[in-house]
Design a protein around this motif. Structure first.
Motif, PDB file in Angstrom:
ATOM      1  N   ALA A 111       0.840  -1.204   0.000  1.00  0.00           N
ATOM      2  CA  ALA A 111       0.000   0.000   0.000  1.00  0.00           C
ATOM      3  C   ALA A 111       0.874   1.253   0.000  1.00  0.00           C
ATOM      4  CB  ALA A 111      -0.914  -0.001   1.220  1.00  0.00           C
ATOM      5  N   THR A 115       0.670   3.961  -3.104  1.00  0.00           N
ATOM      6  CA  THR A 115       0.070   5.253  -2.790  1.00  0.00           C
ATOM      7  C   THR A 115       1.064   6.389  -2.927  1.00  0.00           C
ATOM      8  OG1 THR A 115      -1.224   4.033  -1.199  1.00  0.00           O
ATOM      9  CG2 THR A 115      -1.405   6.411  -1.136  1.00  0.00           C
ATOM     10  N   LEU A 118       1.511   7.431  -6.491  1.00  0.00           N
ATOM     11  CA  LEU A 118       0.375   8.222  -6.968  1.00  0.00           C
ATOM     12  C   LEU A 118       0.423   9.653  -6.431  1.00  0.00           C
ATOM     13  CD1 LEU A 118      -2.595   7.927  -8.240  1.00  0.00           C
ATOM     14  CD2 LEU A 118      -3.323   7.648  -5.885  1.00  0.00           C
ATOM     15  N   ILE A 146      -5.095  19.621  -3.791  1.00  0.00           N
ATOM     16  CA  ILE A 146      -4.165  18.556  -4.179  1.00  0.00           C
ATOM     17  C   ILE A 146      -3.068  18.406  -3.121  1.00  0.00           C
ATOM     18  CG2 ILE A 146      -2.379  17.885  -5.829  1.00  0.00           C
ATOM     19  CD1 ILE A 146      -4.698  17.648  -7.408  1.00  0.00           C
ATOM     20  N   TRP A 148      -3.054  19.045   0.041  1.00  0.00           N
ATOM     21  CA  TRP A 148      -3.398  18.420   1.319  1.00  0.00           C
ATOM     22  C   TRP A 148      -3.888  17.000   1.152  1.00  0.00           C
ATOM     23  CZ3 TRP A 148      -0.626  19.471   4.991  1.00  0.00           C
ATOM     24  CH2 TRP A 148      -0.156  20.760   5.193  1.00  0.00           C
ATOM     25  N   TRP A 149      -4.333  16.657  -0.047  1.00  0.00           N
ATOM     26  CA  TRP A 149      -4.558  15.251  -0.368  1.00  0.00           C
ATOM     27  C   TRP A 149      -3.211  14.540  -0.279  1.00  0.00           C
ATOM     28  CZ3 TRP A 149      -2.851  13.134  -5.270  1.00  0.00           C
ATOM     29  CH2 TRP A 149      -3.286  11.845  -5.521  1.00  0.00           C
ATOM     30  N   ILE A 193      -6.595   1.837   4.577  1.00  0.00           N
ATOM     31  CA  ILE A 193      -6.111   2.426   3.322  1.00  0.00           C
ATOM     32  C   ILE A 193      -7.250   3.074   2.553  1.00  0.00           C
ATOM     33  CG2 ILE A 193      -4.149   0.864   3.151  1.00  0.00           C
ATOM     34  CD1 ILE A 193      -5.677  -0.539   0.863  1.00  0.00           C
ATOM     35  N   PHE A 194      -8.464   2.539   2.687  1.00  0.00           N
ATOM     36  CA  PHE A 194      -9.594   3.139   1.968  1.00  0.00           C
ATOM     37  C   PHE A 194      -9.958   4.489   2.579  1.00  0.00           C
ATOM     38  CE2 PHE A 194     -14.206   3.766   1.530  1.00  0.00           C
ATOM     39  CZ  PHE A 194     -14.278   3.872   0.158  1.00  0.00           C
ATOM     40  N   MET A 197      -7.494   7.969   2.466  1.00  0.00           N
ATOM     41  CA  MET A 197      -7.383   8.822   1.294  1.00  0.00           C
ATOM     42  C   MET A 197      -8.475   9.890   1.220  1.00  0.00           C
ATOM     43  SD  MET A 197      -4.663   7.884  -0.215  1.00  0.00           S
ATOM     44  CE  MET A 197      -4.590   8.259  -1.958  1.00  0.00           C
ATOM     45  N   TRP A 198      -9.461   9.817   2.075  1.00  0.00           N
ATOM     46  CA  TRP A 198     -10.540  10.812   2.055  1.00  0.00           C
ATOM     47  C   TRP A 198     -10.287  11.959   3.024  1.00  0.00           C
ATOM     48  CZ3 TRP A 198     -15.532  10.035  -0.367  1.00  0.00           C
ATOM     49  CH2 TRP A 198     -15.659   8.812  -1.054  1.00  0.00           C
ATOM     50  N   ALA A 199      -9.305  11.812   3.893  1.00  0.00           N
ATOM     51  CA  ALA A 199      -9.240  12.694   5.058  1.00  0.00           C
ATOM     52  C   ALA A 199      -8.508  14.009   4.810  1.00  0.00           C
ATOM     53  CB  ALA A 199      -8.605  11.958   6.232  1.00  0.00           C
ATOM     54  N   PRO A 201      -8.971  16.905   3.250  1.00  0.00           N
ATOM     55  CA  PRO A 201      -9.558  18.241   3.417  1.00  0.00           C
ATOM     56  C   PRO A 201      -9.642  18.724   4.863  1.00  0.00           C
ATOM     57  CG  PRO A 201     -10.838  16.962   1.858  1.00  0.00           C
ATOM     58  CD  PRO A 201      -9.849  16.029   2.474  1.00  0.00           C
ATOM     59  N   LEU A 216     -16.799  15.943   4.083  1.00  0.00           N
ATOM     60  CA  LEU A 216     -16.303  14.589   3.795  1.00  0.00           C
ATOM     61  C   LEU A 216     -14.973  14.352   4.505  1.00  0.00           C
ATOM     62  CD1 LEU A 216     -16.847  13.871  -0.015  1.00  0.00           C
ATOM     63  CD2 LEU A 216     -17.773  12.618   1.933  1.00  0.00           C
ATOM     64  N   GLY A 217     -14.078  15.330   4.400  1.00  0.00           N
ATOM     65  CA  GLY A 217     -12.760  15.188   5.022  1.00  0.00           C
ATOM     66  C   GLY A 217     -12.884  14.997   6.526  1.00  0.00           C
TER      67      GLY A 217
END
Lengths: 426, 236
Positions: A111, A115, A118, A146, A148-149, A193-194, A197-199, A201, A216-217
């Motif tokens: 992972a 990641t 990417l 981008i 902070w992603w 891992i899922f 990647m959303w956190a 924001p 969402l973040g």
């Protein structure tokens, strides 16, 4: 100075240890030598050259200013090369493995590799102006989004997943017991891992980022508590029944405190991602305190433990001094606690003073008054940092002595089957 | 004890890696791609203009010196923040910000509306030694910038690249980038001298001049044309 510090810690110390630990663990878990020694050597030398280039270029002011991605484009290209080398070497070894199942430590390293590739590529897209200057292809808010992603997941996939890999390999080895629950490993790996990647924001709460993305973040950050604590519990419960050994074994001490700090900072982080808390904590020293409870508490202690495990074995000897390792453990823990506590108080003070208003609604404090108010905590922080650092010097001395007394390096790989760690529940 | 369905997966490196890649892609795609197409996050606010050549050079010095490590440029929509710093940050303000400079920490105050707040001479003294203005300041002195000549050799190229990324610079602005920058620098220097500062030959063409030009620009576009439409947009 700050980028040099963060780059040295993340890319120099942590990633260096992760490369070493994953090379060490992977060969034993696959019961095969690394795919290519040449690639391993390229990885070693090019990576360290990058670290030197990073330190020099940052001191010269060559920076993109994007946090944890400050390095200018030629260095970014070199990082990509190293990463490809590492990935080919890693997956090549995996493909030739003589052990059918892949142990959970390997999942976390997979992972990490995917990641980071990417994140690094998409965040570093920039248009060069000259050899050491470029402009981001993204502007303003998009650049922030981008960044902070990338930034948040660099924490996730450089400072969390590979370290979990180290934990899953070295903890059972040192304690000589299988991981507590394989099922828990499965659940917490995939959910971690899922959700991670959303956190991103949550670094942009109350920024111009659309509200839905901020929410969402925030939501996914709170959800992250569960998989993070899954990892913590799996680590701590592995130590069940062996706690008496923690008294005498500095490696286990470091693991235990490290995993505990992982649990604490992965509780604190989601709380700070909640809008109400974030409105107080954002832009303050609290954030710095949080980062250090993760970086010094979790990352550094698990890395130290891994190094103390690996180095004597690589040089076929025993650790020069267990007592010095004990000293290191206590200085590290003490320094850490002093540091983090002072930053909490400092951060909350800042946050409260910034928002304090008088009865008529006017601001109570000027900015400079808030600067003066936290000065004392900066001094305490420096003391904490110095104590922590002194422990690192003790470790360097101990490691140097260990290597000195050990025989010359013997290639790893052809180990007896007994050297494969006990994987839980198989 | 292991779950049966997962065990075969643990033996298949490629499938496992592909599933891992899918798992990590979802979140980023959902959060990163839509903002590109949403109204309000991409439209420039009327009145927001790209930086002049000198201001752009000043901004690059700001980046080089790491100012963003201590100064944010992102004001949150709270009364205590807008009272202290001014209008909160809007999405459309950032269209010419490459890279963004929101920052993440306020060791010093937010700077996004600092333009026009102090005279040029205040900045000149403050860069020389912040403690001449505020004895309790913890900001390092940047006097060396006033002894360092502003390098304009890449200025034209910078404008060209930014124009290709969509910043509306005209041909004339790009061709005349160096001349424009020198002219604006002379203006800033003249204003400083009118204010009683004595500048040497080198100081008039120094990096401090560009940095002051940049700081004096921050937040000015909005101050000159208040964002009536934009504030109803995406940022609540």
């Amino acid at each position: 100075m700050r980028p040099i510090h963060t780059n040295a810690v993340i890319f120099g110390f942590t990633l260096g240890t992760v490369f070493a630990g994953s090379y060490y663990g992977l060969q034993r878990l696959c019961r095969v030598r690394m795919f290519s020694d040449t690639l391993s050597r390229i990885n070693l030398w090019l990576w360290n050259a990058i670290i030197v280039a990073a330190a020099v270029s940052l001191m010269l002011g060559k920076t993109t200013s994007k946090e944890y991605a400050e390095l200018e484009w030629p260095i970014d290209v070199a990082i990509t090369v190293v990463w490809v080398v590492y990935a080919v070497n890693f997956f090549g070894t995996l493909a030739r493995r003589r052990e059918k199942g892949m142990y959970v430590a390997i999942w976390f390293w997979i992972a990490t590799i995917l990641t980071i590739a990417l994140l690094h590529i998409f965040n570093s897209l920039e248009r060069p102006i000259s050899w050491m200057k470029s402009y981001s292809i993204y502007a303003g808010l998009h650049d922030a989004n981008i960044q902070w992603w990338y930034g948040h997941n660099a924490v996730g996939f450089l400072l969390t997943t590979p370290i979990l890999g180290l934990m899953y390999y070295f903890l059972p080895k040192q304690i000589n017991r299988p991981i507590y629950s394989h099922r828990l490993s499965i659940v917490h790996f995939w959910s971690l891992i899922f959700i991670y990647m959303w956190a991103g924001p949550h670094h942009l709460i109350y920024s111009p980022l659309p509200d839905w993305a901020q929410t969402l973040g925030m939501t996914f950050s709170v959800m992250l508590i569960l998989p993070s604590w899954g990892g913590m519990l799996n680590g701590l419960l592995t130590m069940r029944g062996a706690w008496d050994r923690v008294r005498t074994d500095p490696i286990l001490k470091m693991m235990a405190v490290g995993i505990t700090f992982y649990g604490m900072s992965t509780f604190e982080g989601p709380m700070m991602a909640v809008r109400t808390v974030n409105s107080l904590s954002h832009f303050t020293n609290w954030t710095i305190g949080h980062v250090h409870s993760g970086a010094l508490g979790w990352v550094a202690l698990v890395c130290f433990a891994s190094l103390y495990y690996m180095i004597p074995r690589l040089w076929h000897t025993k650790l020069y001094s267990v007592r010095l390792a004990e000293v290191h453990f206590w200085t590290a823990t003490l320094g850490l606690v002093i540091y983090v506590t002072s930053m909490w108080i400092s951060g909350v003070t800042q946050g409260l003073m910034w928002r304090a208003v008088n009865a008529d609604g006017s601001l109570t404090y000027t900015f400079i008054e808030t600067v003066a108010a936290i000065r004392v905590y900066d001094v305490i922080r420096a003391v904490g940092g110095a104590v922590f650092l002194s422990g690192v010097f003790v470790m360097i001395y101990n490691v140097a002595k260990t290597i000195q007394q050990g025989s010359a390096a013997v290639p790893a790989g052809a180990l007896p089957p007994g050297a494969v760690p006990v994987a839980g529940g198989r | 004890m292991a779950w049966k369905w997962h065990a075969p997966l643990e033996g298949k490196g490629l499938t496992f890696s592909i599933l891992t890649a899918l798992a990590i892609l979802v979140g980023g795609m959902i959060e990163l791609i839509p903002p590109y197409f949403l109204q309000g996050t991409i439209d420039p606010i009327p009145g927001v203009q790209p930086y002049t050549a000198l201001e752009l050079e000043g901004r690059d010095i700001y980046i080089r010196e790491g100012c963003v490590n201590c100064h944010s440029q992102m004001i949150r929509p709270f009364k205590t923040e807008t009272d202290r710093y001014g209008q909160y940050t809007l999405p459309g303000e950032g269209v010419y910000e490459r890279p963004f400079l929101y920052g993440s920490r306020r060791t010093g105050p937010d700077l996004s509306r600092v333009g026009g707040k102090y005279p040029n001479s205040w900045h000149w003294i403050h860069f020389r030694n912040p403690r001449e203005i505020e004895p309790r300041s913890n900001m390092p002195p940047y006097e060396f910038l006033s002894r360092s000549e502003l390098d304009l050799s890449l200025t034209q190229r910078k404008l060209e690249v930014l124009a290709s990324l969509g910043h509306p610079y005209t041909e004339a602005q790009i061709e005349g980038a160096v001349a424009d920058a020198s002219a604006q620098a002379a203006q800033v220097a003249a204003a400083l001298e009118a204010d009683g500062q004595k500048l040497g030959e080198l100081e008039r063409r120094s990096e401090t001049i560009a940095l002051i030009a940049y700081l004096q620009r921050l937040g000015r576009d909005l101050a000159q044309s208040p964002p009536a439409v934009a504030s109803a947009g995406a940022a609540q």
